[in-house]
Design a protein around this motif. Structure first.
Motif, short mmCIF file in Angstrom:
data_model
loop_
_atom_site.label_atom_id
_atom_site.label_comp_id
_atom_site.label_asym_id
_atom_site.label_seq_id
_atom_site.Cartn_x
_atom_site.Cartn_y
_atom_site.Cartn_z
N VAL A 131 43.39 -37.46 111.40
CA VAL A 131 42.92 -36.14 111.84
C VAL A 131 41.55 -35.84 111.23
CG1 VAL A 131 43.41 -33.66 111.73
CG2 VAL A 131 45.27 -35.27 112.20
N VAL A 132 41.40 -36.09 109.94
CA VAL A 132 40.13 -35.84 109.26
C VAL A 132 39.05 -36.74 109.84
CG1 VAL A 132 38.91 -36.00 107.05
CG2 VAL A 132 41.20 -35.01 107.14
N VAL A 133 39.36 -38.01 110.00
CA VAL A 133 38.37 -38.97 110.54
C VAL A 133 37.93 -38.55 111.94
CG1 VAL A 133 38.02 -41.35 111.30
CG2 VAL A 133 39.13 -40.89 109.10
N SER A 134 38.88 -38.21 112.79
CA SER A 134 38.54 -37.80 114.16
C SER A 134 37.66 -36.55 114.17
CB SER A 134 39.81 -37.53 114.97
OG SER A 134 40.53 -38.72 115.12
N ARG A 135 37.99 -35.59 113.32
CA ARG A 135 37.21 -34.35 113.24
C ARG A 135 35.77 -34.65 112.82
NH1 ARG A 135 39.24 -30.96 108.80
NH2 ARG A 135 41.19 -31.49 109.80
N GLN A 136 35.61 -35.54 111.83
CA GLN A 136 34.27 -35.85 111.35
C GLN A 136 33.48 -36.65 112.39
OE1 GLN A 136 33.69 -33.94 108.90
NE2 GLN A 136 35.88 -33.63 108.65
N ILE A 137 34.14 -37.55 113.08
CA ILE A 137 33.46 -38.31 114.14
C ILE A 137 32.98 -37.38 115.23
CG2 ILE A 137 33.85 -39.96 116.02
CD1 ILE A 137 35.50 -41.62 114.01
N MET A 138 33.83 -36.46 115.66
CA MET A 138 33.43 -35.51 116.70
C MET A 138 32.26 -34.66 116.22
SD MET A 138 35.24 -36.30 119.22
CE MET A 138 35.16 -34.95 120.37
N CYS A 139 32.25 -34.32 114.96
CA CYS A 139 31.16 -33.53 114.38
C CYS A 139 29.86 -34.32 114.41
CB CYS A 139 31.51 -33.13 112.96
SG CYS A 139 30.09 -32.68 111.94
N ILE A 140 29.87 -35.52 113.88
CA ILE A 140 28.62 -36.27 113.78
C ILE A 140 28.09 -36.71 115.14
CG2 ILE A 140 28.92 -36.99 111.39
CD1 ILE A 140 29.90 -39.68 112.35
N LEU A 141 28.99 -36.77 116.13
CA LEU A 141 28.54 -37.06 117.50
C LEU A 141 28.17 -35.78 118.25
CD1 LEU A 141 31.11 -39.82 118.52
CD2 LEU A 141 28.71 -40.11 117.81
N GLU A 142 28.25 -34.65 117.55
CA GLU A 142 27.91 -33.34 118.09
C GLU A 142 28.76 -32.96 119.31
OE1 GLU A 142 23.64 -33.26 118.53
OE2 GLU A 142 23.37 -33.47 116.37
N LYS A 143 30.05 -33.28 119.21
CA LYS A 143 31.00 -32.94 120.26
C LYS A 143 31.94 -31.82 119.83
CE LYS A 143 30.74 -37.46 122.28
NZ LYS A 143 30.86 -37.78 123.65
N SER A 144 31.83 -31.40 118.57
CA SER A 144 32.60 -30.26 118.07
C SER A 144 31.88 -29.69 116.86
CB SER A 144 34.03 -30.67 117.72
OG SER A 144 34.05 -31.45 116.55
N GLU A 145 32.37 -28.55 116.40
CA GLU A 145 31.78 -27.92 115.22
C GLU A 145 32.08 -28.75 113.98
OE1 GLU A 145 32.45 -23.77 114.66
OE2 GLU A 145 32.40 -23.37 116.81
N CYS A 146 31.26 -28.56 112.98
CA CYS A 146 31.40 -29.32 111.73
C CYS A 146 31.95 -28.44 110.61
CB CYS A 146 30.04 -29.85 111.28
SG CYS A 146 29.30 -31.03 112.42
N ASP A 147 32.83 -29.04 109.82
CA ASP A 147 33.23 -28.38 108.58
C ASP A 147 32.24 -28.82 107.50
OD1 ASP A 147 33.95 -31.01 107.96
OD2 ASP A 147 36.10 -30.61 107.94
N GLN A 148 32.49 -28.47 106.26
CA GLN A 148 31.55 -28.78 105.18
C GLN A 148 31.35 -30.29 105.03
OE1 GLN A 148 32.59 -27.17 101.36
NE2 GLN A 148 30.69 -27.83 100.42
N LEU A 149 32.43 -31.05 105.10
CA LEU A 149 32.34 -32.50 104.99
C LEU A 149 31.50 -33.08 106.13
CD1 LEU A 149 33.06 -35.19 103.69
CD2 LEU A 149 35.23 -35.13 104.95
N GLY A 150 31.73 -32.59 107.33
CA GLY A 150 30.97 -33.06 108.49
C GLY A 150 29.49 -32.76 108.34
N GLN A 151 29.17 -31.59 107.84
CA GLN A 151 27.76 -31.23 107.62
C GLN A 151 27.12 -32.16 106.60
OE1 GLN A 151 28.11 -27.10 106.56
NE2 GLN A 151 28.29 -26.43 108.68
N GLN A 152 27.86 -32.49 105.56
CA GLN A 152 27.34 -33.41 104.54
C GLN A 152 27.11 -34.80 105.14
OE1 GLN A 152 30.33 -33.14 101.48
NE2 GLN A 152 29.38 -31.36 100.53
#
Length: 111
Positions: free
Chosen positions: A42-63
């Motif tokens: 779940v965490v990995v998928s969320r971060q991948i979607m963030c870095i690909l700019e397909k969803s919002e980013c949490d703090q980890l994704g922003q980093q």
């Protein structure tokens, strides 16, 4: 020159041993945390979607997004040894488990 009595010398030796153990255990705990995150789909998928700019980013994704240009385009030349180690672990993880995502990131940041 510094002069220490036997008790002071023993104290300093013990202090340094505890300091090394503390630093070592902190590094091991951080390694366990990274492994725990990478094994959480779940965490990995969320971060991948963030870095690909397909969803919002949490703090980890922003980093991650902030670090990726340095990691990909400059090969982490400005990273501390600890940052470089984490970056290597992350890139190896992405290259191995998500090669398509890694290819997309390479295209994005090298163009």
């Amino acid at each position: 020159m510094l002069s220490l009595n036997k008790n002071q010398a023993q104290f300093l030796v013990l202090y340094f041993i505890f300091f090394i153990i503390f630093i070592s255990s902190k590094a091991q705990a951080e390694e366990r945390n990274i492994n725990k995150l990478l094994n959480n789909q779940v965490v990995v998928s969320r971060q991948i979607m963030c870095i690909l700019e397909k969803s919002e980013c949490d703090q980890l994704g922003q980093q991650l997004k902030a670090a990726l240009p340095e990691v990909i385009t400059r090969k982490c030349r400005n990273c501390s040894p600890q940052q470089a180690q984490k970056a290597q672990k992350l890139t190896t993880f992405l290259q191995t488990r998500y090669p398509d995502v890694w290819a997309m990131l390479i295209r994005k940041y090298q163009s």
